[in-house]
Scaffold this motif. Structure first.
Motif, PDB file in Angstrom:
ATOM      1  N   ILE A 306       8.825 -29.855 -81.224  1.00 56.41           N
ATOM      2  CA  ILE A 306       9.757 -30.724 -80.510  1.00 56.41           C
ATOM      3  C   ILE A 306      10.172 -31.910 -81.379  1.00 56.41           C
ATOM      4  CG2 ILE A 306       8.689 -30.133 -78.287  1.00 56.41           C
ATOM      5  CD1 ILE A 306       7.514 -32.988 -78.245  1.00 56.41           C
ATOM      6  N   VAL A 307      11.249 -32.559 -80.957  1.00 58.30           N
ATOM      7  CA  VAL A 307      11.624 -33.882 -81.451  1.00 58.30           C
ATOM      8  C   VAL A 307      11.645 -34.794 -80.243  1.00 58.30           C
ATOM      9  CG1 VAL A 307      13.352 -35.295 -82.612  1.00 58.30           C
ATOM     10  CG2 VAL A 307      13.045 -32.897 -83.277  1.00 58.30           C
ATOM     11  N   VAL A 308      10.809 -35.828 -80.250  1.00 53.91           N
ATOM     12  CA  VAL A 308      10.731 -36.750 -79.120  1.00 53.91           C
ATOM     13  C   VAL A 308      11.287 -38.106 -79.544  1.00 53.91           C
ATOM     14  CG1 VAL A 308       8.321 -37.309 -79.682  1.00 53.91           C
ATOM     15  CG2 VAL A 308       9.214 -37.819 -77.401  1.00 53.91           C
ATOM     16  N   THR A 309      12.179 -38.648 -78.718  1.00 54.15           N
ATOM     17  CA  THR A 309      12.846 -39.914 -79.005  1.00 54.15           C
ATOM     18  C   THR A 309      12.526 -40.917 -77.910  1.00 54.15           C
ATOM     19  OG1 THR A 309      14.656 -38.728 -80.069  1.00 54.15           O
ATOM     20  CG2 THR A 309      15.074 -41.013 -79.457  1.00 54.15           C
ATOM     21  N   GLY A 310      12.346 -42.166 -78.278  1.00 50.05           N
ATOM     22  CA  GLY A 310      12.063 -43.201 -77.288  1.00 50.05           C
ATOM     23  C   GLY A 310      11.816 -44.524 -77.973  1.00 50.05           C
ATOM     24  N   GLN A 311      10.981 -45.349 -77.334  1.00 52.34           N
ATOM     25  CA  GLN A 311      10.634 -46.645 -77.893  1.00 52.34           C
ATOM     26  C   GLN A 311       9.144 -46.887 -77.735  1.00 52.34           C
ATOM     27  OE1 GLN A 311      13.436 -49.501 -76.016  1.00 52.34           O
ATOM     28  NE2 GLN A 311      14.402 -49.616 -78.023  1.00 52.34           N
ATOM     29  N   ALA A 314       3.439 -49.835 -74.278  1.00 50.47           N
ATOM     30  CA  ALA A 314       2.114 -50.445 -74.238  1.00 50.47           C
ATOM     31  C   ALA A 314       1.128 -49.619 -75.050  1.00 50.47           C
ATOM     32  CB  ALA A 314       1.649 -50.559 -72.788  1.00 50.47           C
ATOM     33  N   ASN A 315       0.217 -50.317 -75.722  1.00 47.81           N
ATOM     34  CA  ASN A 315      -0.827 -49.686 -76.526  1.00 47.81           C
ATOM     35  C   ASN A 315      -0.275 -48.821 -77.653  1.00 47.81           C
ATOM     36  OD1 ASN A 315      -2.855 -50.806 -74.858  1.00 47.81           O
ATOM     37  ND2 ASN A 315      -2.588 -49.140 -73.384  1.00 47.81           N
ATOM     38  N   GLY A 316       0.970 -49.102 -78.059  1.00 50.03           N
ATOM     39  CA  GLY A 316       1.541 -48.363 -79.174  1.00 50.03           C
ATOM     40  C   GLY A 316       1.988 -46.962 -78.846  1.00 50.03           C
ATOM     41  N   THR A 317       2.002 -46.606 -77.578  1.00 41.39           N
ATOM     42  CA  THR A 317       2.452 -45.280 -77.174  1.00 41.39           C
ATOM     43  C   THR A 317       3.966 -45.161 -77.332  1.00 41.39           C
ATOM     44  OG1 THR A 317       0.646 -45.065 -75.596  1.00 41.39           O
ATOM     45  CG2 THR A 317       2.573 -43.675 -75.208  1.00 41.39           C
ATOM     46  N   LEU A 318       4.443 -43.972 -77.671  1.00 43.99           N
ATOM     47  CA  LEU A 318       5.871 -43.701 -77.709  1.00 43.99           C
ATOM     48  C   LEU A 318       6.312 -43.279 -76.309  1.00 43.99           C
ATOM     49  CD1 LEU A 318       8.589 -43.214 -79.022  1.00 43.99           C
ATOM     50  CD2 LEU A 318       7.740 -41.011 -79.873  1.00 43.99           C
ATOM     51  N   ASN A 319       7.075 -44.145 -75.640  1.00 44.78           N
ATOM     52  CA  ASN A 319       7.613 -43.825 -74.322  1.00 44.78           C
ATOM     53  C   ASN A 319       8.865 -42.983 -74.493  1.00 44.78           C
ATOM     54  OD1 ASN A 319       5.606 -45.250 -73.010  1.00 44.78           O
ATOM     55  ND2 ASN A 319       6.808 -47.128 -72.841  1.00 44.78           N
ATOM     56  N   ALA A 320       8.773 -41.720 -74.124  1.00 46.28           N
ATOM     57  CA  ALA A 320       9.856 -40.778 -74.394  1.00 46.28           C
ATOM     58  C   ALA A 320      11.034 -40.997 -73.455  1.00 46.28           C
ATOM     59  CB  ALA A 320       9.341 -39.348 -74.250  1.00 46.28           C
ATOM     60  N   SER A 321      12.237 -41.003 -74.036  1.00 45.44           N
ATOM     61  CA  SER A 321      13.469 -41.024 -73.246  1.00 45.44           C
ATOM     62  C   SER A 321      14.230 -39.711 -73.392  1.00 45.44           C
ATOM     63  CB  SER A 321      14.365 -42.184 -73.668  1.00 45.44           C
ATOM     64  OG  SER A 321      14.681 -42.103 -75.051  1.00 45.44           O
ATOM     65  N   ALA A 322      13.896 -38.932 -74.425  1.00 42.91           N
ATOM     66  CA  ALA A 322      14.538 -37.633 -74.630  1.00 42.91           C
ATOM     67  C   ALA A 322      13.594 -36.745 -75.419  1.00 42.91           C
ATOM     68  CB  ALA A 322      15.858 -37.791 -75.373  1.00 42.91           C
ATOM     69  N   ILE A 323      13.620 -35.457 -75.115  1.00 38.39           N
ATOM     70  CA  ILE A 323      12.838 -34.467 -75.845  1.00 38.39           C
ATOM     71  C   ILE A 323      13.734 -33.270 -76.135  1.00 38.39           C
ATOM     72  CG2 ILE A 323      10.928 -32.819 -75.751  1.00 38.39           C
ATOM     73  CD1 ILE A 323       9.406 -34.788 -74.020  1.00 38.39           C
ATOM     74  N   ARG A 324      13.809 -32.921 -77.400  1.00 43.69           N
ATOM     75  CA  ARG A 324      14.502 -31.686 -77.788  1.00 43.69           C
ATOM     76  C   ARG A 324      13.443 -30.676 -78.197  1.00 43.69           C
ATOM     77  NH1 ARG A 324      16.363 -30.646 -83.823  1.00 43.69           N
ATOM     78  NH2 ARG A 324      16.422 -28.375 -83.717  1.00 43.69           N
TER      79      ARG A 324
END
Length: 560
Positions: A306-311, A314-324
């Motif tokens: 996958i390619v996961v996009t986000g920002q 908290a705690n350095g986690t990548l909060n996903a806004s889109a997943i291809r």
């Protein structure tokens, strides 16, 4: 060799994730962006022209380029198809730096396993299992450099592997799905390993740990650099370890240890890889913790590419806004640039990548001028690495060409310098390129050179330039000095099949022969094969055809 550009440190933030069918990976979101950067893309190079990393295409003229572990900038030509790369971006997503990071470097242990299809298989480097891929729906297709396919690999072959990490803290089933397998020069003494930290201990000699499932121990000393600086290692982290020497038995003396992660980002982050430890919308990709519980995101499973996009959250986690997912949007290679090394429609180079367009219809680039394929013709190609015997070739599905490249296109031209006055002033490239005679060359402020410096620029010097087309000429960001003026027959790639003292070798499948008058060039000229001329060495070869042989006239080192 590839080593890491130091990135800004951050406080250690870890998230223990539960795993489906294995132990959890402590996905530290560390080592994100450096000075001035706000965004980050971590992925695989799937397009050249602009540099395409997964779903993103970046201007190849703008950034500085680095090999992982070396803080000195290198030419843009260091970037190759299938490499793993970190792109640091500004707030407007413009690329600032691109850093190439191999996943494994070392010799193959034991005999590779070749599957019944004759195309896929697996092998082991530094105790880590590498698997190959020919299915675009499973991720980027494995591309071979200096090798034809998996059947070229034998026990003891020295390789540089780029790929997608998949695993768990216990090490069971930890693998690298290769995106690129390159023959590495036997003169290269570096070692690289990627995996999960386990068994971390402290002794008088320094910290040491194992890479889970590999049987390899990493020994650190006071001289070992840890990225990000000041962050303590912990069990469960995914790390990339560089050593400047070969392992001593099962011990790797570490020069650099880099923890995978994204801390320090304030805008968009994109990470490509294989899903590990998936459960309840929380999983890891490339050692980065991902929270994908937001509504509307597709469900993913362990092992999915996958390619996961986000920002960063908290705690350095990548909060996903889109997943291809590659399963729904399969991988495809894109090449844009001028043809070099043309032999036939089924054998030529674009951005140094061998292409077979023999089975593809040729159309015209939108707004372009119709042109038959040949040296200097601008093309836009899509396809994927081929199967048996063609793992080192992009088999074109679509080809568009134009005798005149559009403004903004990336081009690669070989010629000689004319009209030179000083290293900061424009000069001309002698010849006709893209319909323009003796185009004016303007060097960028971040220009990088191979086999010389800007101080070596002079009238009559043979060069290969890479840059973009402008309304007034060429803006060039990479200059490689060549050993002789270009001929109609030229190729570049990795040396294969050369034995010291012998005369035969191949580059991109072209059989070449050394003669008593062959010249070697790396800034100085010699007629004796230098130490760098070994299997895996990157070279540019000018040759002539005589008596059924391709006789090498000059061989120029083509590395960074």
């Amino acid at each position: 060799m590839a080593v890491f550009v130091p990135l800004l440190g951050a406080a250690a933030l870890s998230v223990a994730l539960s795993s489906c069918g294995g132990g959890g990976i402590a996905a530290l979101a560390l080592g994100g962006v450096g000075t001035g950067g706000t965004g980050l893309t971590i992925g695989t190079v799937v397009a050249l022209g602009s540099v395409g990393v997964d779903d993103h295409e970046y201007d190849s003229q703008a950034p500085q380029y680095f090999e992982d572990g070396n803080a000195t900038a290198t030419p843009a030509t260091v970037v190759g198809l299938g490499q793993r790369i970190h792109v640091e971006t500004d707030a407007a997503d413009n690329p600032l730096t691109m850093t190439v990071e191999p996943t494994l470097v070392g010799t193959i242990q034991g005999t590779p396993t070749i599957h019944a299809d004759g195309v896929t298989g697996s092998f082991v480097v530094n105790g880590v299992t590498v698997v190959t891929n020919i299915a675009p729906a499973a991720g980027p297709v494995t591309f071979y450099v200096g090798l034809t396919d998996i059947t070229s690999l034998t026990s003891g072959t020295r390789v540089e592997v780029h790929g997608l990490f998949h695993g768990n803290a216990g090490g069971t089933g930890n693998t690298i799905q290769a995106t690129r397998i390159a023959l590495s020069p036997v003169t290269d003494t570096t070692t690289r390993i990627t995996g999960v930290v386990t068994g971390l201990t402290q002794s008088a000699a320094g910290e040491s740990f194992q890479i889970a499932g590999s049987g390899m121990t990493v020994q650190m000393t006071s001289a070992t650099a840890t990225e990000p600086a000041g962050v303590a290692l912990a069990n469960g982290q995914v790390v990339n370890v560089l050593s400047t020497t070969a392992p001593s038995g099962t011990t790797i003396p570490a020069a650099n240890v880099r923890i995978h992660g994204i801390v320090g980002t304030t805008t968009t982050v994109a990470v490509e890889g294989l899903v590990s430890s998936s459960g309840g919308g929380v999983f890891t990709v490339d050692g980065v913790a991902v929270d994908a519980v937001a509504a509307g995101l597709p469900a993913v499973h362990d092992g999915d590419a996958i390619v996961v996009t986000g920002q960063e959250g908290a705690n350095g986690t990548l909060n996903a806004s889109a997943i291809r997912t590659y399963a729904t949007q399969p991988a495809q290679v894109s090449l844009k640039g001028t043809i070099t090394g043309y032999v036939s429609a089924s054998n030529f180079l674009v951005r140094g990548v061998p292409v077979d367009a023999g089975g593809a219809a040729v159309t015209t680039v939108v707004g372009g001028t119709p042109a038959a394929l040949g040296n200097g013709v601008y093309v836009e190609i899509t396809g994927n690495p081929g199967g048996l015997g063609q793992g080192n070739v992009v088999v074109a599905a679509n080809v568009a060409s134009s005798s005149v490249p559009p403004v903004g296109a990336v081009v690669d031209y070989l010629g000689t310098i004319g009209g030179f006055t000083s290293d900061k002033s424009p000069f001309t490239l002698q010849g006709t390129f893209g319909g323009v005679t003796n185009p004016t060359v303007t060097l960028t402020t971040n220009v990088q050179t191979v086999n010389g410096t800007e101080g070596n620029l002079a009238d009559g010097k043979a060069v290969e330039v890479e840059g973009t087309v402008t309304a007034s000429g060429l803006t060039v960001y990479s200059v490689t000095f060549l050993g002789s003026a270009p001929t109609s027959s030229d190729t570049n790639g990795e040396v294969h099949g050369y034995a010291a003292g012998g005369s035969g070798f191949t580059v991109n499948g072209i059989a070449l022969t050394l003669t008593p008058t062959t010249l070697f060039y790396d800034g100085t000229t010699t007629s004796t094969p230098p130490s760098w001329f070994t299997d895996g060495a990157p070279v540019e070869v000018n040759y002539t055809q005589s008596g059924g042989q391709n006789l090498a006239q000059s061989i120029s080192f083509d590395g960074g």
